[in-house]
Design an enzyme around this catalytic site. Sequence first.
Site, PDB file in Angstrom:
ATOM      1  N   HIS A  21       0.877  -1.175   0.000  1.00 62.58           N
ATOM      2  CA  HIS A  21       0.000   0.000   0.000  1.00 62.58           C
ATOM      3  C   HIS A  21       0.916   1.227   0.000  1.00 62.58           C
ATOM      4  CE1 HIS A  21      -3.216  -2.764   1.844  1.00 62.58           C
ATOM      5  NE2 HIS A  21      -3.463  -2.586   0.561  1.00 62.58           N
ATOM      6  N   GLU A  24       1.481   3.777   3.059  1.00 59.97           N
ATOM      7  CA  GLU A  24       1.845   3.258   4.390  1.00 59.97           C
ATOM      8  C   GLU A  24       3.368   3.300   4.445  1.00 59.97           C
ATOM      9  OE1 GLU A  24      -0.268  -0.470   4.739  1.00 59.97           O
ATOM     10  OE2 GLU A  24      -2.188   0.514   4.382  1.00 59.97           O
ATOM     11  N   HIS A 116       2.954  -3.303   6.711  1.00 64.21           N
ATOM     12  CA  HIS A 116       1.822  -2.363   6.574  1.00 64.21           C
ATOM     13  C   HIS A 116       1.756  -1.441   7.777  1.00 64.21           C
ATOM     14  CE1 HIS A 116      -0.337  -4.388   3.202  1.00 64.21           C
ATOM     15  NE2 HIS A 116       0.430  -5.385   3.605  1.00 64.21           N
ATOM     16  N   GLU A 177       1.306  -5.356  10.773  1.00 61.99           N
ATOM     17  CA  GLU A 177       0.602  -4.067  10.834  1.00 61.99           C
ATOM     18  C   GLU A 177       1.156  -3.288  12.009  1.00 61.99           C
ATOM     19  OE1 GLU A 177      -1.669  -2.457   9.144  1.00 61.99           O
ATOM     20  OE2 GLU A 177      -2.549  -3.989   7.840  1.00 61.99           O
TER      21      GLU A 177
END
Length: 318
Positions: A21, A24, A116, A177
């Site tokens: 992404h 990010e 992420h 994450e």
Amino acid sequence: MSWLPAPQEPLLRVAVAGGTHGNELCGVFLARHWLRCPEELKRPSFSAIPILANPEASAICRRYVHKDLNRSFTSTVLSSKATPDEPYEVTRARELNQWLGPKGSGQAFDFTLDLHNTTANMGACIITKANCSVFAMHMCRYLQLQSLELPCRVFLFQPSGETFSLDSVAKIGMALELGPQPQGVLRADRFSQMRALVASSLDFIELFNQGTAFPAFEMEVYKNFGEEDFPRTEAGDLAGVVHPQLQDRDFEPLQPGAPIFQLFSGEDVLYQGDRTMYPIFINEAAYYKTHKAFIKTEKIMTSVPALPPLPSALTHSL
Ligand SMILES: [Zn+2]
């Protein structure tokens, strides 16, 4: 809980991906840094390969150009014929599958870690599939023990259909994450936390490759069982916000009857479920579009069997 058996060979083909992404930024800038200075990803038995997964989206600091790359690793997309006007991410998913896979094949990479950031107050969260390898669970445990100042939870993600994320292409894959960090922003604390967690992941692979055995343990994990959309008007606009009492409470228990949204009209919306749940990705910026205000999970205590030493370990000196 059923776990896939541990690998029987050292893990030598390892990749660390960032910028799947493009907004990010921990993963984007770590991947760019490692592409210039790959020594940081070297260990005695292997060298992890850095990958900037979505370079076009990273260049314009957006999640994606045409389509979410991290939802594109499905059999339909990966087996599709190239066309001149296809979305950029479809082309890129096929390229990455050629490189890191093919998905589900014996030639696939041994291990991929995909980096992420989330805007939610998740701390560090390792996402792996629900029926993952016993090896992955031991790596999660190792990261928890290395990351004492930062909670490091384990989210066993069960998709409703086939797997679709970049990390699903490798034989063993997981996503990391780290939040909260706004989209398009790079924070020093998150950057160094992510860098340290990646280093620990590679250290764990090295220990495994060298023939280290790891004992059985018990661990709390979170499993998804649904999602909750924002309250909306008939036209589909937002009709309220995440309730201030829920904001930033990722992984905390939410009881039936607790407020979850505050309508613009002033009323509270209460959680209607019949059991305690643990909401995560609360108010994640990227999920407004996909109609998710948070993901519902349950917390489970699970037993993970011992990880035996590799029969074909590189050395037995440790
Ligand atoms: Zn992401």
